[in-house]
Design a protein around this motif. Structure first.
Motif, PDB file in Angstrom:
ATOM      1  N   MET A   1      45.377  34.297  35.895  1.00  0.00           N
ATOM      2  CA  MET A   1      45.050  35.359  35.192  1.00  0.00           C
ATOM      3  C   MET A   1      46.117  36.729  35.537  1.00  0.00           C
ATOM      4  O   MET A   1      46.396  36.696  36.757  1.00  0.00           O
ATOM      5  CB  MET A   1      43.850  35.851  35.672  1.00  0.00           C
ATOM      6  CG  MET A   1      42.854  36.456  34.743  1.00  0.00           C
ATOM      7  SD  MET A   1      41.311  36.690  35.586  1.00  0.00           S
ATOM      8  CE  MET A   1      40.444  37.725  34.234  1.00  0.00           C
ATOM      9  N   ILE A   2      46.503  37.243  34.465  1.00  0.00           N
ATOM     10  CA  ILE A   2      47.476  38.454  34.789  1.00  0.00           C
ATOM     11  C   ILE A   2      46.776  39.550  34.333  1.00  0.00           C
ATOM     12  O   ILE A   2      46.307  39.918  33.434  1.00  0.00           O
ATOM     13  CB  ILE A   2      48.477  38.142  33.861  1.00  0.00           C
ATOM     14  CG1 ILE A   2      49.206  36.791  34.017  1.00  0.00           C
ATOM     15  CG2 ILE A   2      49.557  39.261  33.988  1.00  0.00           C
ATOM     16  CD1 ILE A   2      50.479  36.426  32.844  1.00  0.00           C
ATOM     17  N   PRO A   3      46.859  40.441  35.451  1.00  0.00           N
ATOM     18  CA  PRO A   3      46.278  41.921  35.037  1.00  0.00           C
ATOM     19  C   PRO A   3      46.788  42.449  33.829  1.00  0.00           C
ATOM     20  O   PRO A   3      47.842  42.576  33.685  1.00  0.00           O
ATOM     21  CB  PRO A   3      46.508  42.638  36.305  1.00  0.00           C
ATOM     22  CG  PRO A   3      47.604  42.025  37.056  1.00  0.00           C
ATOM     23  CD  PRO A   3      47.491  40.619  36.444  1.00  0.00           C
ATOM     24  N   TYR A   4      45.910  43.126  33.038  1.00  0.00           N
ATOM     25  CA  TYR A   4      46.640  44.101  31.880  1.00  0.00           C
ATOM     26  C   TYR A   4      47.194  45.260  32.340  1.00  0.00           C
ATOM     27  O   TYR A   4      46.588  46.067  33.067  1.00  0.00           O
ATOM     28  CB  TYR A   4      45.412  44.284  30.973  1.00  0.00           C
ATOM     29  CG  TYR A   4      45.677  44.901  29.767  1.00  0.00           C
ATOM     30  CD1 TYR A   4      46.245  44.291  28.612  1.00  0.00           C
ATOM     31  CD2 TYR A   4      45.541  46.152  29.419  1.00  0.00           C
ATOM     32  CE1 TYR A   4      46.853  44.853  27.683  1.00  0.00           C
ATOM     33  CE2 TYR A   4      45.692  46.892  28.206  1.00  0.00           C
ATOM     34  CZ  TYR A   4      46.337  46.476  27.332  1.00  0.00           C
ATOM     35  OH  TYR A   4      46.654  47.157  26.210  1.00  0.00           O
ATOM     36  N   ASP A   5      48.608  45.331  31.807  1.00  0.00           N
ATOM     37  CA  ASP A   5      49.059  46.468  32.185  1.00  0.00           C
ATOM     38  C   ASP A   5      49.232  47.602  31.080  1.00  0.00           C
ATOM     39  O   ASP A   5      50.076  48.630  31.112  1.00  0.00           O
ATOM     40  CB  ASP A   5      50.539  46.007  32.884  1.00  0.00           C
ATOM     41  CG  ASP A   5      51.540  45.297  31.688  1.00  0.00           C
ATOM     42  OD1 ASP A   5      50.867  44.994  30.620  1.00  0.00           O
ATOM     43  OD2 ASP A   5      52.538  44.812  32.017  1.00  0.00           O
ATOM     44  N   GLY A   6      48.686  47.187  30.041  1.00  0.00           N
ATOM     45  CA  GLY A   6      48.766  48.312  28.988  1.00  0.00           C
ATOM     46  C   GLY A   6      49.699  47.876  27.805  1.00  0.00           C
ATOM     47  O   GLY A   6      49.769  48.440  26.515  1.00  0.00           O
ATOM     48  N   TYR A   7      50.487  46.884  28.087  1.00  0.00           N
ATOM     49  CA  TYR A   7      51.581  46.447  27.045  1.00  0.00           C
ATOM     50  C   TYR A   7      50.897  44.931  26.391  1.00  0.00           C
ATOM     51  O   TYR A   7      50.775  44.088  27.106  1.00  0.00           O
ATOM     52  CB  TYR A   7      52.912  46.281  28.076  1.00  0.00           C
ATOM     53  CG  TYR A   7      53.455  47.521  28.120  1.00  0.00           C
ATOM     54  CD1 TYR A   7      54.036  48.475  27.338  1.00  0.00           C
ATOM     55  CD2 TYR A   7      53.447  47.889  29.613  1.00  0.00           C
ATOM     56  CE1 TYR A   7      54.589  49.566  27.738  1.00  0.00           C
ATOM     57  CE2 TYR A   7      53.811  48.959  29.987  1.00  0.00           C
ATOM     58  CZ  TYR A   7      54.411  49.875  29.092  1.00  0.00           C
ATOM     59  OH  TYR A   7      54.914  51.012  29.518  1.00  0.00           O
ATOM     60  N   PRO A   8      51.213  44.963  25.270  1.00  0.00           N
ATOM     61  CA  PRO A   8      50.587  43.609  24.696  1.00  0.00           C
ATOM     62  C   PRO A   8      51.637  42.413  24.991  1.00  0.00           C
ATOM     63  O   PRO A   8      52.705  42.699  25.025  1.00  0.00           O
ATOM     64  CB  PRO A   8      50.788  43.887  23.080  1.00  0.00           C
ATOM     65  CG  PRO A   8      51.591  45.024  22.900  1.00  0.00           C
ATOM     66  CD  PRO A   8      51.539  45.918  24.013  1.00  0.00           C
ATOM     67  N   ARG A   9      51.330  41.177  24.973  1.00  0.00           N
ATOM     68  CA  ARG A   9      52.365  40.146  25.329  1.00  0.00           C
ATOM     69  C   ARG A   9      52.007  39.170  24.310  1.00  0.00           C
ATOM     70  O   ARG A   9      50.932  38.987  23.690  1.00  0.00           O
ATOM     71  CB  ARG A   9      51.739  39.375  26.661  1.00  0.00           C
ATOM     72  CG  ARG A   9      52.132  40.316  27.849  1.00  0.00           C
ATOM     73  CD  ARG A   9      51.982  39.544  29.246  1.00  0.00           C
ATOM     74  NE  ARG A   9      51.755  40.639  30.212  1.00  0.00           N
ATOM     75  CZ  ARG A   9      52.665  41.186  30.866  1.00  0.00           C
ATOM     76  NH1 ARG A   9      53.952  40.679  30.386  1.00  0.00           N
ATOM     77  NH2 ARG A   9      52.733  42.071  31.733  1.00  0.00           N
ATOM     78  N   TYR A  10      52.976  38.692  23.853  1.00  0.00           N
ATOM     79  CA  TYR A  10      52.888  37.517  22.730  1.00  0.00           C
ATOM     80  C   TYR A  10      53.710  36.250  22.973  1.00  0.00           C
ATOM     81  O   TYR A  10      54.797  36.372  23.730  1.00  0.00           O
ATOM     82  CB  TYR A  10      53.754  38.087  21.385  1.00  0.00           C
ATOM     83  CG  TYR A  10      53.267  39.428  20.895  1.00  0.00           C
ATOM     84  CD1 TYR A  10      52.080  39.657  20.116  1.00  0.00           C
ATOM     85  CD2 TYR A  10      53.662  40.658  21.401  1.00  0.00           C
ATOM     86  CE1 TYR A  10      51.211  40.440  19.685  1.00  0.00           C
ATOM     87  CE2 TYR A  10      53.013  41.911  20.755  1.00  0.00           C
ATOM     88  CZ  TYR A  10      52.023  41.716  19.933  1.00  0.00           C
ATOM     89  OH  TYR A  10      51.425  42.771  19.582  1.00  0.00           O
ATOM     90  N   HIS A  11      53.100  35.285  23.177  1.00  0.00           N
ATOM     91  CA  HIS A  11      53.611  33.843  23.206  1.00  0.00           C
ATOM     92  C   HIS A  11      53.600  32.982  22.158  1.00  0.00           C
ATOM     93  O   HIS A  11      52.794  32.559  21.573  1.00  0.00           O
ATOM     94  CB  HIS A  11      53.015  33.352  24.278  1.00  0.00           C
ATOM     95  CG  HIS A  11      52.771  34.231  25.787  1.00  0.00           C
ATOM     96  ND1 HIS A  11      53.878  34.242  26.577  1.00  0.00           N
ATOM     97  CD2 HIS A  11      51.763  34.830  26.160  1.00  0.00           C
ATOM     98  CE1 HIS A  11      53.497  34.971  27.484  1.00  0.00           C
ATOM     99  NE2 HIS A  11      52.296  35.221  27.218  1.00  0.00           N
ATOM    100  N   SER A  12      54.852  32.956  21.350  1.00  0.00           N
ATOM    101  CA  SER A  12      55.027  32.088  20.160  1.00  0.00           C
ATOM    102  C   SER A  12      56.204  31.219  20.204  1.00  0.00           C
ATOM    103  O   SER A  12      57.306  31.779  20.965  1.00  0.00           O
ATOM    104  CB  SER A  12      55.041  33.185  19.052  1.00  0.00           C
ATOM    105  OG  SER A  12      53.983  33.990  18.889  1.00  0.00           O
ATOM    106  N   CYS A  13      56.167  30.224  19.957  1.00  0.00           N
ATOM    107  CA  CYS A  13      57.199  29.275  19.725  1.00  0.00           C
ATOM    108  C   CYS A  13      57.362  28.769  18.409  1.00  0.00           C
ATOM    109  O   CYS A  13      56.752  28.179  17.693  1.00  0.00           O
ATOM    110  CB  CYS A  13      57.045  28.111  20.646  1.00  0.00           C
ATOM    111  SG  CYS A  13      58.634  27.113  20.787  1.00  0.00           S
ATOM    112  N   LEU A  14      58.663  29.234  17.706  1.00  0.00           N
ATOM    113  CA  LEU A  14      58.652  28.919  16.561  1.00  0.00           C
ATOM    114  C   LEU A  14      59.889  27.746  16.361  1.00  0.00           C
ATOM    115  O   LEU A  14      60.820  28.043  16.874  1.00  0.00           O
ATOM    116  CB  LEU A  14      59.029  30.004  15.276  1.00  0.00           C
ATOM    117  CG  LEU A  14      58.143  31.042  15.408  1.00  0.00           C
ATOM    118  CD1 LEU A  14      58.704  32.321  14.731  1.00  0.00           C
ATOM    119  CD2 LEU A  14      56.766  30.624  14.796  1.00  0.00           C
ATOM    120  N   THR A  15      59.479  26.675  15.624  1.00  0.00           N
ATOM    121  CA  THR A  15      60.774  25.566  15.642  1.00  0.00           C
ATOM    122  C   THR A  15      60.994  25.565  14.133  1.00  0.00           C
ATOM    123  O   THR A  15      60.234  25.041  13.324  1.00  0.00           O
ATOM    124  CB  THR A  15      60.287  24.306  16.227  1.00  0.00           C
ATOM    125  OG1 THR A  15      59.708  24.701  17.485  1.00  0.00           O
ATOM    126  CG2 THR A  15      61.209  23.217  16.317  1.00  0.00           C
TER     127      THR A  15
END
Length: 60
Positions: A1-15
């Motif tokens: 679990m990562i504490p929310y720091d106010g910045y959105p995080r995106y995890h995408s992998c496009l091939t």
């Protein structure tokens, strides 16, 4: 679990292939044949539909 720091995080992998990349650059995301990639919001914003880069008579 990562504490929310106010910045959105995106995890995408496009091939995609080299031909798909060239299609993205020269014609935009809407010209892709793969429906899943064609409707991906990141690709649509990064590679908008291009009308003026290539003419219909240009062949490579």
């Amino acid at each position: 679990m990562i504490p929310y720091d106010g910045y959105p995080r995106y995890h995408s992998c496009l091939t995609f292939s080299e031909a798909d990349f060239l299609t993205l650059v020269t014609q935009g995301a809407q010209a892709l044949e793969d429906g899943k990639l064609k409707r991906h919001p990141a690709l649509e914003s990064l590679f908008p539909n291009q009308h003026s880069i290539m003419w219909d008579s240009d062949f490579f």
